[in-house]
Scaffold this active site. Sequence first.
Site, short mmCIF file in Angstrom:
data_model
loop_
_atom_site.label_atom_id
_atom_site.label_comp_id
_atom_site.label_asym_id
_atom_site.label_seq_id
_atom_site.Cartn_x
_atom_site.Cartn_y
_atom_site.Cartn_z
N LYS A 137 0.80 -1.05 -0.04
CA LYS A 137 -0.15 0.00 0.08
C LYS A 137 0.68 1.41 -0.11
CE LYS A 137 -3.66 -2.21 2.59
NZ LYS A 137 -4.77 -2.55 1.76
N GLU A 189 -2.63 6.91 8.05
CA GLU A 189 -3.36 7.41 7.17
C GLU A 189 -4.43 8.23 8.10
OE1 GLU A 189 -5.74 5.14 4.65
OE2 GLU A 189 -4.10 5.10 3.09
N HIS A 210 -14.55 -3.36 8.45
CA HIS A 210 -13.54 -3.23 7.14
C HIS A 210 -14.09 -4.14 6.31
CE1 HIS A 210 -11.71 0.05 9.47
NE2 HIS A 210 -11.24 -0.86 10.04
N ARG A 258 -7.11 -7.53 -9.69
CA ARG A 258 -7.59 -8.85 -10.02
C ARG A 258 -9.23 -8.83 -10.35
NH1 ARG A 258 -10.27 -8.93 -5.38
NH2 ARG A 258 -9.19 -8.22 -3.42
#
Length: 612
Positions: A116, A200, A235, A297
């Site tokens: 990430k 973040e 999540h 994907r």
Amino acid sequence: MIQSLLIANRGEIACRIIRTAREMGIRTVAVYSDADAKALHVREADEVVHIGPSPARESYLVGEKIIAAAKASRAAAIHPGYGFLSENAEFAQAVIDAGLVWVGPKPASITAMGLKDAAKTLMAEAGVPVTPGYMGANQDATFLAEQAAEIGYPVLIKAVAGGGGKGMRKVDAAADFADALASCQREATASFGNDHVLIEKYILTPRHIEVQVFGDTHGNVVHLFERDCSLQRRHQKVIEEAPAPGMNEVTRAELCAAAVRAAKAVDYVGAGTIEFIADASEGLRADRIWFMEMNTRLQVEHPVTEEITGVDLVEWQLRVASGEPLPLAQDELAIDGWAMEARLYAEDPAKGFLPSTGALELFQLPEDFGRVDTGVHEGTEVSPFYDPMIAKLIAHGETRDEARETLSEMLEDSAVWPVKTNSAFLIRALDHPDFVAGKVDTGLIGRDGDAMTAEPEPSPQALTNAAMAMVPRSLQAGFRLNAPDVRTTPFLLDGKRVDVALHGPGTDEPASAMLVAESGSVWQLSPWRAVGAAGSVAGDGAILSPMPGKIIAVDVSAGDAVTKGQRLLTLEAMKMEHTLTAPFDGIVAELNASPGEQVQVEALLARIEAAE
Ligand code: ADP
Ligand code: ADP
Ligand code: MG
């Protein structure tokens, strides 16, 4: 065009890929583990190859076995599905090195988007807005705490190698940072073998909005609009839809253009998803939507995009992998109506979403008013080895309300037993006023989930209907002489006592047990048998054992006078105590029970003769 395809996956996605391949005249090869010997994807493929024991790390995750299976079955290409090896760049490279076609992006694109932090850095360089935060190499705990303070709380610590909603910690205040960091790192090491994190800004009123992109080997990249996956639990996506509620054309154009830029920046080929996080506190605005990650994907929720665009994304994948250009240009793609998908899991929401495994004695999903993508069928087992998602239900309508209502009806018409599913939870989520209004953020289930997870109960009407089919007409007739028209009678519902209102004549061929299916849930109802309160089934005063068990107490002796409701004896069965009481005032005319004795179901334990 490739002529044969091995699907390196299982469950619904393997079946989904086989369906399109077959329509295209491509020979399909399924791989399977021990646990999947009788699985649906094995049944549906043209050829099958066994690849080892049940645990995924000994079968579906072993790249060499998959490639060997492709060679042995002379398959020309490998489709990885999602999960498992789908985002493993080394495996993709090994497939290519073995002379096979990889149905997916270039290994270098997977690597570029795999972590990430690196992905965010790359995206920022490509002019894609990224979630504000720290994504550098310095992993010193004190330094990271300083970065968190600079970003401003709340923050989200994320494992750079994370996925599937794992390896994330929200931190609300500086005092909690060190502990959260340590625990996130531990989870990241255990789950992903990599303890690096990024930090973040935690976006408030967050909405998860993602864009489907598609590239080919001729340099074309298009987007197929957005999906909204904001209804999440921990999540993880629960219900997805397309398009996103409240999206305006200006924001859509900017968001989708950013997604295409992102895909082009990594030279993207095939199906991919750019995930964004939006601050929806003041509606959807392009300057409040940031890149989160790319999934290189096919996505679980790809069917909602297929439903609104009319495109078969698996067909596009196979065409692109065969070297063909994208079948449609950007200006030939349009949104038609609304689509919504619910993920049906074999789990028990009332018990903390514990996975539910075992044989699917009943597995019926309605296919007449929507699309059902499933990987199981009646008679097979849900094993504990893999993801518990057993099906996806997808509805399409002209409007959001129409799609939502159809999806709800599809769930209501589902019947799965004795494995538990989350269908009642999904129906309640679809019915939540904020969801109905399209005002969903990722915290909705966290805030209001309790009401959605409560154990579903059948309606009194459904119980009465089922119970009447168990009551013999002969017994009823005798009772009706001096009993009111509605009689409350005990039954066993999934092993627990329920009192059911009976009315009507009963039946000539009483059932011994019955499944009650209502609103997407299924229960088993069986006769209580024992004489409990007045109005019970066995109206002749016979006290029958309601189930096999052990007598643990006898409170009366033969010849005793008893009054209605008085305790006669106690039975222990199915780890519960059942008290049997006198149905009316009378005398204990017969007693066949002593403490410690094992008794069979329907054994005559005692008989009460009515007082004159
Ligand atoms: P999406 O649901 O948007 O397609 P997810 O990240 O939830 O994407 O992953 C899709 C599937 O892959 C799920 O079945 C999930 O369990 C699995 N998966 C994804 N990433 C991982 C991972 N890093 N480790 C284990 N399973 C994963
Ligand atoms: P994964 O690889 O596990 O899918 P993501 O980065 O896609 O990880 O995040 C998963 C989910 O976590 C998102 O769908 C969203 O609900 C939540 N999330 C991620 N980043 C943020 C953020 N910065 N602020 C608020 N919520 C976030
Ligand atoms: Mg994600």
